[in-house]
Scaffold this motif. Structure first.
Motif, short mmCIF file in Angstrom:
data_model
loop_
_atom_site.label_atom_id
_atom_site.label_comp_id
_atom_site.label_asym_id
_atom_site.label_seq_id
_atom_site.Cartn_x
_atom_site.Cartn_y
_atom_site.Cartn_z
N LYS B 137 72.26 14.67 -16.10
CA LYS B 137 73.24 14.48 -14.50
C LYS B 137 72.69 13.71 -14.00
O LYS B 137 72.52 12.76 -13.11
CB LYS B 137 73.43 15.97 -14.11
CG LYS B 137 75.22 16.39 -14.71
CD LYS B 137 75.42 17.10 -13.27
CE LYS B 137 76.20 18.49 -13.89
NZ LYS B 137 76.32 19.86 -13.22
N ALA B 138 70.96 13.80 -13.89
CA ALA B 138 70.34 13.43 -12.32
C ALA B 138 70.18 11.97 -13.01
O ALA B 138 69.67 11.20 -14.13
CB ALA B 138 69.12 13.77 -12.84
N SER B 139 69.19 11.51 -12.36
CA SER B 139 68.42 9.51 -12.75
C SER B 139 67.44 9.46 -13.80
O SER B 139 67.71 8.10 -13.98
CB SER B 139 68.31 9.09 -11.03
OG SER B 139 66.63 10.22 -11.16
N VAL B 140 67.09 10.68 -14.18
CA VAL B 140 66.54 9.80 -15.40
C VAL B 140 67.09 10.03 -16.42
O VAL B 140 68.42 10.13 -16.42
CB VAL B 140 65.25 11.73 -15.57
CG1 VAL B 140 64.81 11.63 -14.44
CG2 VAL B 140 66.57 12.74 -15.40
N PRO B 214 73.57 7.25 -9.16
CA PRO B 214 73.56 9.16 -9.36
C PRO B 214 74.77 9.27 -8.12
O PRO B 214 75.25 8.91 -7.61
CB PRO B 214 71.93 9.32 -8.69
CG PRO B 214 71.36 8.60 -7.65
CD PRO B 214 71.95 7.12 -8.49
N PRO B 215 75.55 10.66 -8.73
CA PRO B 215 76.47 10.61 -7.81
C PRO B 215 76.35 11.46 -6.44
O PRO B 215 74.58 12.21 -6.14
CB PRO B 215 77.29 12.00 -9.08
CG PRO B 215 76.15 12.12 -9.79
CD PRO B 215 74.99 11.81 -9.35
N THR B 220 76.74 14.82 2.13
CA THR B 220 76.34 13.49 1.74
C THR B 220 78.02 13.37 1.75
O THR B 220 78.60 12.67 3.24
CB THR B 220 75.80 12.77 1.44
OG1 THR B 220 74.74 12.96 0.96
CG2 THR B 220 76.45 11.09 0.91
N LEU B 221 78.94 13.14 0.88
CA LEU B 221 80.56 12.64 0.84
C LEU B 221 81.02 13.73 2.47
O LEU B 221 82.24 12.59 2.78
CB LEU B 221 81.16 13.77 -0.66
CG LEU B 221 80.59 12.70 -1.20
CD1 LEU B 221 81.30 13.47 -2.26
CD2 LEU B 221 80.75 10.60 -1.42
N LYS B 222 80.65 14.47 2.99
CA LYS B 222 81.38 15.09 3.59
C LYS B 222 81.11 15.22 5.44
O LYS B 222 81.29 15.72 6.50
CB LYS B 222 81.91 16.75 3.60
CG LYS B 222 82.53 16.63 2.40
CD LYS B 222 82.87 18.71 2.17
CE LYS B 222 84.12 18.41 0.84
NZ LYS B 222 83.61 19.83 0.48
N ASN B 223 79.68 14.21 5.43
CA ASN B 223 78.74 14.48 6.13
C ASN B 223 79.49 13.56 7.48
O ASN B 223 79.79 12.45 7.54
CB ASN B 223 77.64 13.58 6.15
CG ASN B 223 76.39 14.07 7.37
OD1 ASN B 223 76.92 14.30 7.82
ND2 ASN B 223 75.36 13.12 6.58
N PRO B 224 79.43 14.03 8.20
CA PRO B 224 80.50 13.71 9.62
C PRO B 224 80.19 12.29 10.55
O PRO B 224 80.38 11.66 11.38
CB PRO B 224 80.91 15.61 10.69
CG PRO B 224 79.99 16.03 10.28
CD PRO B 224 79.42 15.50 9.28
#
Lengths: 142, 226
Positions: B137-140, B214-215, B220-224
């Motif tokens: 899942k990670a960027s490695v 990376p996802p 972050t997605l919900k960061n107002p």
């Protein structure tokens, strides 16, 4: 009776300890480990023998892991095999080879019993041992 | 927020302690002999904790001869008969970690041929060339588990089924478990090559696709304020 001898002995150890102490401060503790040496001390200390040092590097030059860990049944755990001299002279564990046939025989006590007294059972230079902090816990781990 | 405040207050308090101790120190020095207490106070002027490397551990001589290993007893006669590793490693391919020997290359290049059978030096291992790719899942880079190098050294029964169910993707593996000595960490980090910056790409060897990124985390997605 042995009062005098014991005293000079203690002094020698104290001096050695002091020297060792100075050394420890000068060098990081893992400075000189041969990776994968196993110190085995379940019983040795208690029986008045030095702990055993088993060198993986030396044996893997001569044998694949399979010989010991499959054929001879050594489990992957330092101290986990509960090795004793009774089992060894019965031809088990180290005794499967250190029998005067494949390797030098078991009367060479101090070749195996070569560790510093009091050293606990462990595998030297392992990643776990060298971590600065314990490994992380995954967020989603139950 | 409150944490920053606390450390700020802490820093101010420390500075105050340090400066009062400096005053106390100079006050006593007129009295003649330097007392132990004064030395202690003086050394508190500047923290001695600011050494350059606090936690870095470096190997000075990774292949020291047994009498210098730190766990072999030099008082023991046998210790001096044991072989110094460097003597045995001459001519073997090297690495920058573990035993500082590339054990896989040593076999591939016929520099070593450790016995597969305790008695019979002519017996050959049952080598299986099957790579298992595990997406990470990670960027490695993704992990490639190569059966070939493993079956050069190990029997199938060393891993199957006790450590790994022999089915692609059937095993849950993550770095935490490995570092704790489970899964790949049963061997790696103990006897096979260790887990350090220099070895990450040995396992993480399959680069991610060009368009991979990376996802983003929920926070972050919900960061107002984004």
């Amino acid at each position: 009776m042995f009062c005098n001898a014991e005293h000079s002995f203690k002094w020698k150890y104290a001096l050695l300890g002091l020297l060792a102490g100075m050394f420890v401060f000068a060098l990081p503790p893992t400075a000189k480990a041969e990776y994968a040496d196993v110190i085995i001390n379940n019983y040795a200390d208690a029986a008045g023998m030095r702990p055993v040092v088993f060198p993986h590097w030396f044996h893997r030059v001569r044998f694949r892991c399979k010989v010991c860990h499959a054929d001879l049944g050594f489990q992957f755990k330092a101290g986990g095999n509960k090795i004793t001299m009774a089992k060894i002279i019965d031809g088990k564990f180290c005794g499967a080879c250190h029998n005067g046939e494949i390797a030098w025989s078991v009367e060479n006590c101090n070749m195996c019993h070569s560790g510093i007294p009091g050293t606990p059972t462990h595998i030297h230079g392992s990643t776990v041992q060298r971590l600065v902090a314990p490994p992380y816990k995954a967020l989603n781990s139950k | 927020m409150s944490q920053y405040m606390k450390s700020f207050v802490g820093a101010v308090a420390l500075t105050m302690v340090a400066s009062t101790s400096a005053v106390a120190g100079s006050g006593v020095s007129g009295a003649g002999a330097v007392s132990a207490a004064q030395l202690l106070w003086m050394s508190a002027d500047v923290s001695s904790a600011n050494i350059f490397n606090r936690n870095l551990k470096k190997e000075k001589d990774p292949n020291a001869p047994p009498p210098e290993s730190g766990y072999h007893d030099p008082e023991n006669d046998g210790t001096h008969i044991l072989q110094p590793p460097k003597e045995a490693y001459v001519g073997l391919p090297t690495t920058e970690f573990g035993n500082h020997v590339d054990w896989v290359k040593a076999i591939d290049q016929d520099k070593l041929s450790p016995r597969w059978d305790r008695f019979d030096s002519s017996e050959e291992p049952f080598v299986m060339d099957l790579d298992i790719v595990r997406e990470v899942k990670a960027s490695v880079p993704d992990v490639v588990f190569p059966h070939r190098q493993h079956t050069e050294w190990l029997a199938c029964a060393n891993c199957h089924p006790a450590i790994f169910v022999p089915q692609k993707g059937a095993n849950q593996i993550n770095m935490s478990a490995i570092l704790l000595g489970q899964k790949c960490g049963v061997c790696h980090g103990k006897v096979s090559f260790p887990i350090t910056t220099k070895t990450c790409t040995k396992c993480h060897s399959k680069p991610k696709p060009e368009d991979w990124s990376p996802p983003l985390s929920d926070a972050t997605l919900k960061n107002p304020w984004r």
